[in-house]
Structures are given as structure tokens and as C-alpha cells.
Write a protein that holds these residues in place. Structure first.
Motif, short mmCIF file in Angstrom:
data_model
loop_
_atom_site.label_atom_id
_atom_site.label_comp_id
_atom_site.label_asym_id
_atom_site.label_seq_id
_atom_site.Cartn_x
_atom_site.Cartn_y
_atom_site.Cartn_z
N ALA A 1 0.82 -1.21 0.00
CA ALA A 1 0.00 0.00 0.00
C ALA A 1 0.86 1.26 0.00
CB ALA A 1 -0.94 -0.02 1.21
N ASP A 2 0.17 2.41 -0.01
CA ASP A 2 0.90 3.67 0.06
C ASP A 2 1.51 3.84 1.45
OD1 ASP A 2 -1.07 5.38 1.81
OD2 ASP A 2 -2.33 4.50 0.26
N ALA A 3 2.38 4.81 1.58
CA ALA A 3 3.19 4.95 2.80
C ALA A 3 2.33 5.10 4.06
CB ALA A 3 4.13 6.15 2.67
N ASN A 4 1.28 5.91 4.00
CA ASN A 4 0.43 6.12 5.17
C ASN A 4 -0.29 4.85 5.59
OD1 ASN A 4 1.22 8.76 5.18
ND2 ASN A 4 -0.74 9.61 4.55
N LEU A 5 -0.83 4.12 4.59
CA LEU A 5 -1.55 2.89 4.91
C LEU A 5 -0.59 1.80 5.39
CD1 LEU A 5 -4.53 2.17 4.86
CD2 LEU A 5 -4.22 1.14 2.62
N SER A 6 0.60 1.77 4.83
CA SER A 6 1.61 0.81 5.28
C SER A 6 1.98 1.04 6.74
CB SER A 6 2.87 0.92 4.40
OG SER A 6 2.59 0.57 3.07
N LYS A 7 2.18 2.30 7.09
CA LYS A 7 2.51 2.64 8.48
C LYS A 7 1.36 2.27 9.42
CE LYS A 7 3.89 6.53 11.42
NZ LYS A 7 4.19 7.99 11.46
N ALA A 8 0.12 2.53 8.97
CA ALA A 8 -1.05 2.21 9.79
C ALA A 8 -1.15 0.71 10.03
CB ALA A 8 -2.32 2.73 9.12
N ALA A 9 -0.82 -0.10 9.01
CA ALA A 9 -0.89 -1.55 9.15
C ALA A 9 0.11 -2.04 10.21
CB ALA A 9 -0.60 -2.23 7.81
N LEU A 10 1.32 -1.52 10.18
CA LEU A 10 2.33 -1.92 11.16
C LEU A 10 1.96 -1.44 12.56
CD1 LEU A 10 5.60 -1.26 9.11
CD2 LEU A 10 4.45 -3.45 9.53
N ASN A 11 1.38 -0.24 12.64
CA ASN A 11 0.94 0.27 13.94
C ASN A 11 -0.17 -0.60 14.53
OD1 ASN A 11 2.73 2.39 13.86
ND2 ASN A 11 1.23 3.90 13.16
N ALA A 12 -1.06 -1.09 13.67
CA ALA A 12 -2.15 -1.94 14.15
C ALA A 12 -1.61 -3.22 14.77
CB ALA A 12 -3.10 -2.26 13.00
N VAL A 13 -0.63 -3.83 14.11
CA VAL A 13 -0.02 -5.05 14.64
C VAL A 13 0.66 -4.76 15.98
CG1 VAL A 13 1.76 -6.80 14.27
CG2 VAL A 13 0.28 -6.12 12.39
N ALA A 14 1.35 -3.62 16.07
CA ALA A 14 2.04 -3.26 17.31
C ALA A 14 1.05 -3.07 18.46
CB ALA A 14 2.85 -1.98 17.10
N LYS A 15 -0.11 -2.48 18.17
CA LYS A 15 -1.11 -2.28 19.22
C LYS A 15 -1.68 -3.60 19.72
CE LYS A 15 -2.59 2.37 17.84
NZ LYS A 15 -3.69 3.20 17.29
#
Length: 230
Positions: free
Chosen positions: A91-105
């Protein structure tokens, strides 16, 4: 199925239904007696689950009820981690970051003994990268979809002919090699699918489109002969 697992699955089943589900249907779904379903429902209500209904009428889970991630099954954790990491790679940079943040949470609130399900999963996402590159940032377009707003785009068709269009974006599909933006096109007076790598520029018109996106998506699916999402 153990009763604890059945109670979890019962909550999940009701969560996906907007209208009351009768006890007989639940009994068939879980392969137990109607009396067992009634007992399970009462047990869930006693534990705080906001379930409305009564025997003979049906049961519905009130909106807003959430369960802590520690109640996710191993398969669900693997699906979430795998899906999130696939998004992070495609995905685009913002969505990629959001995906990794979701896993971290999720990892932050899982019990310690379940940490390996995220840190060392048995499933991995390989290198997934579209062969085409977008010329514009997808984040504002995703925002326009959520906000149900028209956008103006500069677009080149397959033959390379440039056009200026005002569209109502309703859906963004991530394929193996390209991203496809489904929208109502005012120029063509119908639904069209646009390759995002052929959008050279866009602008938010700050104007909402006149029909709700859920209605447009349903209409688009019917016209295109697409199955309902599972």
C-alpha cells in the motif's frame, strides 16, 4: 467445541448480523440444542455482553461492543498479522505505516505467553510490490472515498489520450500489479474503473457526491456482476 470457544464464536456471529437472529438458527449454526443456546445467551448477558432479545423473537448484539485481542484465536491472530504485513508491503506509505501500527497495538495487549504468535508467526508475507508506480499520493484519494467527496482528475487512457474528469470515488482495489479506483464518472455518465498509475493529477472539489457511497457500491457491484464481499 468447548463451551468457552462456542461463546466466543456466538458473540462473533451476532456481531456480523444487523437484525435479530432466532435461537433455532443459532442452534443449527452451532450444532447444539435450542436449550443450550438459551443458556449460552443468558451466560453472555450475565458477563456483560449487550445482547438484546428473547426466546421466539431473536437476539441481536448492540453496536459498539468490543472484545480484547487476548480473545482472538490463533488463526485470527495469524490472519491479522499476515494481512497487515501484506498491506505494509503493497500500500501507500500512510496505509503501510497504519498496518504496522495496528499489529504493534495488538501485540502490546496480548498476554506475554502469546507474544510468539506475532513475533515469530508461521506465516509470512513475501515481497509484494506493484509493477506500476502511482504519480499521486493515494492517501487523499482514500480520504475522499471515506468522506464521499467528488474529485477532479487528469487521466490518460490506455491509448495515452489525456482527459479531465470529475468522479465520485467509491472503492480502491489493490491488485497484484496495479491499483484500481472504481468511481462514477460524470463525463461518461456511468461507473468506470481507473488505474491509479494513470492519474497524473487530482484535486478535491470539496463537494459531496449526491448519493451515499454504500448505495453506489451496491449498484456498481450489481452492474459489474461482482459477488458480495465475504
Amino acid at each position: 467445541m468447548a463451551r468457552s470457544d462456542r461463546l466466543l464464536e456466538l458473540i462473533q456471529f451476532l456481531r456480523t448480523r444487523r437484525h435479530p437472529v432466532k435461537g433455532a438458527q443459532l442452534a443449527d449454526e452451532f450444532g447444539v440444542s435450542l436449550r443450550t443456546i438459551y443458556r449460552d445467551i443468558q451466560g453472555l448477558i450475565a458477563k456483560g455482553a449487550p445482547i438484546d432479545g428473547e426466546p421466539g423473537v431473536g437476539y441481536v448484539l448492540r453496536p459498539g461492543f468490543t472484545m480484547p485481542p487476548l480473545m482472538f484465536s490463533t488463526d485470527e491472530i495469524e490472519a491479522i498479522v499476515l494481512g497487515s504485513r501484506m498491506v505494509a508491503r503493497s500500500a501507500d506509505a500512510n496505509l503501510s505505516k497504519a498496518a504496522l501500527n495496528a499489529v504493534a497495538k495488538i501485540a502490546a495487549v496480548l498476554p506475554v505467553h502469546r507474544g510468539a504468535e506475532i513475533d515469530a508467526p508461521g506465516l509470512h508475507a513475501g515481497a509484494i510490490r506493484a509493477t506500476t508506480q502511482d504519480s499521486v499520493d493515494m492517501a487523499p484519494i482514500r480520504s475522499a472515498i471515506r468522506m464521499e467527496r467528488k474529485i477532479s482528475i487528469s487521466y490518460c487512457d490506455e491509448a495515452g489520450a489525456p482527459t479531465e474528469r470529475t468522479i465520485w470515488p467509491i472503492s480502491l482495489t489493490f491488485c497484484a500489479t496495479v491499483r484500481l479506483l472504481a468511481a462514477w464518472c460524470e463525463l461518461r455518465g456511468g461507473y468506470r474503473t481507473f488505474r491509479t498509475d494513470r492519474i497524473s493529477a487530482f484535486a478535491d472539489t470539496a463537494e459531496r457526491y449526491p448519493r451515499r457511497r454504500a448505495v453506489l457500491i451496491r449498484e456498481w457491484r450489481e452492474i459489474a456482476g461482482l459477488p458480495e464481499p465475504g
